[in-house]
Design an enzyme around this catalytic site. Structure first.
Site, PDB file in Angstrom:
ATOM      1  CD  GLU A 153      -3.268   0.342   2.029  1.00 56.90           C
ATOM      2  OE1 GLU A 153      -4.280  -0.247   1.618  1.00 56.90           O
ATOM      3  OE2 GLU A 153      -3.085   0.594   3.237  1.00 56.90           O
ATOM      4  CD  GLU A 159      -2.609   0.948  -4.666  1.00 61.04           C
ATOM      5  OE1 GLU A 159      -2.632   0.089  -3.769  1.00 61.04           O
ATOM      6  OE2 GLU A 159      -3.610   1.279  -5.335  1.00 61.04           O
ATOM      7  CD  GLU A 195     -12.210  -9.141   2.188  1.00 61.26           C
ATOM      8  OE1 GLU A 195     -12.056  -9.677   3.296  1.00 61.26           O
ATOM      9  OE2 GLU A 195     -11.536  -8.173   1.806  1.00 61.26           O
ATOM     10  CD  GLU A 212     -14.377  -9.476  -6.975  1.00 59.63           C
ATOM     11  OE1 GLU A 212     -15.050 -10.391  -7.487  1.00 59.63           O
ATOM     12  OE2 GLU A 212     -14.878  -8.505  -6.398  1.00 59.63           O
ATOM     13  CB  CYS A 214     -10.868  -4.590  13.256  1.00 61.79           C
ATOM     14  SG  CYS A 214     -10.482  -4.133  11.579  1.00 61.79           S
TER      15      CYS A 214
END
Ligand code: FES
Length: 570
Positions: free
Chosen positions: A277, A280, A359, A364, A500
């Site tokens: 990340e 990115e 999920e 995908e 979370c």
């Protein structure tokens, strides 16, 4: 002002309710529909108290105090009224406590016992409805619903999703999605905040315990389990520990005794997520790519943007969430390493989240095989441990298996709102300057506020960041992005308020204090970690050297990144 509460004089502020004052004074008044920080609906009437001169019983959660008021919270009349309310509630309830997953942890059952309800005083017609089991994440049993409306309020007012609401009138009243469709055919994001707020067993997670037991008992299967960062600070509550007790070692030991072949740490792949990340993000900033970049670890949030802001999908990081990355690596790198055919491997994720169940079955997320085969929540793991007869606190502390078990403090803080951002900043700083930050703590993005912002100076660059939790809080930031006026470079979004640690799969009941204590423990794990930056994780470094190649390179992209879909269809 002064009021009299059960014969004792106490002070009160104008605007407070009887319930506010009573709680401050340590006088317990039972509630069902009441939610702290929300305006009262006064729908269940269980908080009934007697007010001298008011002429009747009043709901303490909605009735404001006034000077000289005399309140009785425990008179015979009050106790009788509350008992009748409970009897009426159970008259329209299946009373199948023998089979209910919330038995022993149900607010209605507890009240029934406390108020001495021993018989069905009112028998008559009961509301009938089918159980909605079509969602991969959440089960809905309308017959158990007591119409308190807590799920409706959290879905509308905290998450701004509005997937469920009251339908019909009078005896036919129910809580349901529009047109009484199934939850998986409306834009529900599966966050499970409705489950967290349901006082009874009307909303629960969709259980995966059975397929997980079957896999464990199948000698042909090689069953691997991974544990998310927020599970280890909450699981102990299920066995009577103080909220926030860190039980990492006992969780690992319990999973081994349940029969899993390997036990890995999702904190490892949280570190890996940060490497991908941060690279990115820096790539987007260098190459004038789409910014602000939005984190993609929270599947409820990802589903939210797919439903409601599909035009902004280009802003989402393409990184898979950590447990999906771990699953992809287990069935490739690790399977190869230990010579196990990936078709035999069964990957289970223990998550604080219900949306992870949804999920895991996204097409995908996987190639020839799904990255993750089954997700169980913290609560489901606790049930499995109990069924297996394991005395949790007698277990030794054991360590995770290697090499996908090593982690840093940066991986640990994924469990708290703002943690992904903080972990990413530690590594982005290293990539931009070649050195670690002097202080690894970013106070402005810690804590339980729904929106936290900071300007972070890294070298000669000022990175504008925000960390958001609770979906209603992201809307104005997304609207700014649509208008082209967003000042941010990077935004972390967590669907659940507080992140979370307050996920839809965590032990019940959840309270703000429990969320605070779990959060503190997450940061304690970070402070006590020998390494606190993801780029310092030696197993992650080895993984790139041996298998993945460059961060954001070809293999990494194939295994660790994904794409998203605009969801007109559900
Ligand atoms: Fe006050 Fe329900 S808790 S009316």
């Amino acid at each position: 002002m002064n009021i009299t509460l059960n014969g004792h004089t106490c002070w009160a502020k104008p605007g407070e309710t009887i319930l506010d004052v009573s709680r401050r004074e340590g006088v317990n008044i039972p509630t069902l529909c009441h939610m702290s920080d929300f305006s009262p609906t006064g729908s269940c009437r269980l908080c009934t108290v007697e007010v001298e001169n008011a002429g009747s019983l009043v709901p303490a959660c909605a009735y404001p105090v006034h000077e000289g008021m005399e309140v009785r919270t425990n008179s015979p009349r009050v106790r009788r009224a509350r008992k009748t309310i409970i009897e009426l509630l159970i008259a329209n309830h299946p009373q199948d406590c023998l089979f209910c997953v919330r038995s022993g942890n149900c607010e209605l059952q507890k009240l029934t016992q406390e108020y001495g309800v021993r018989t069905h005083r009112y028998e008559g017609e009961r509301r009938r409805a089918r159980i909605d089991i079509a969602s991969p994440a959440i089960e809905r049993d309308p017959e158990k619903c007591i119409l308190c409306g807590r799920c409706v309020r959290v879905c509308h007012e905290v998450q701004h999703v509005g997937a469920i609401d009251f339908v019909h009138r009078g005896f036919k009243s129910a809580v349901a999605p529009a047109l009484e469709r199934s939850l998986n055919t409306v834009p529900c994001v599966d966050c499970g905040q409705c489950v967290v707020n349901c006082p009874v067993g009307a909303l629960t997670e969709k259980s995966n315990q059975k397929p997980v037991w079957e896999a464990i008992n199948d000698p042909e299967r090689f069953v691997v389990v991974q544990v998310a960062p927020a599970v280890r600070v909450a699981l102990g509550e299920e066995f009577g520990a103080e909220p926030g007790t860190v039980v990492t070692g006992k969780t690992v030991a319990a999973l081994r005794r349940l029969g899993f072949d390997r036990v890995f740490d999702t904190n490892f792949s949280a570190d890996l997520t940060i490497i991908e990340e941060a690279n990115e993000l820096l790539g987007r900033l260098k190459n004038e790519g789409v910014t602000p970049m939005l984190t993609s670890c929270s599947p409820g949030w990802v589903k939210f943007i797919e439903h409601y802001y599909p035009d902004l999908l280009g802003n989402l990081s393409s990184c898979k969430s950590p447990h999906e990355m771990q699953g992809a690596l287990l069935k490739s790198y690790y399977a190869q390493k230990i010579g196990v055919d990936p078709s035999r491997m069964y990957v289970v994720s223990v998550m604080p989240c219900t949306a992870k169940k949804y999920e895991a079955q996204r097409p995908e997320l996987g190639g020839a095989y799904a990255d993750v085969d089954a997700v169980i929540t913290t609560r489901e793991l606790a049930r499995m441990i109990r069924v297996a007869g394991i005395d949790f606190f007698k277990l030794p502390n054991e360590g995770f298996d290697d090499p996908l078990g090593e982690s840093t403090g940066a991986g640990a803080i994924f469990g708290a709102a703002g943690g992904v951002m903080e972990a990413a900043l530690r590594t982005a700083h290293f990539y931009l300057t070649g050195s670690d930050m002097k202080s690894l703590t970013f106070a402005p993005i810690r804590g339980l506020d729904g929106v936290k912002q900071a300007d972070v100076r890294i070298g000669d660059f000022t990175l504008k960041v925000a960390a958001v939790s609770g979906l209603k809080n992201i809307k104005s930031l997304l609207d700014d992005m649509r208008d082209g006026t967003s000042p941010f470079h990077f935004i972390e979004v967590m669907a659940c308020p507080g992140g979370c640690v307050n996920g839809g799969g965590q032990p019940l009941p959840t309270t703000p204090e429990k969320v605070r204590l779990r959060t503190e423990s997450i940061y304690q794990i970070d402070r006590e970690s020998p390494r606190r930056c993801s780029h310092r994780n030696e197993s992650v470094q080895k993984l790139y050297a041996e298998f993945l190649g460059e961060p954001n390179g070809h293999t990494a992209h194939e295994l660790l990144h994904t794409h998203y879909v605009a969801r007109d269809e559900f």
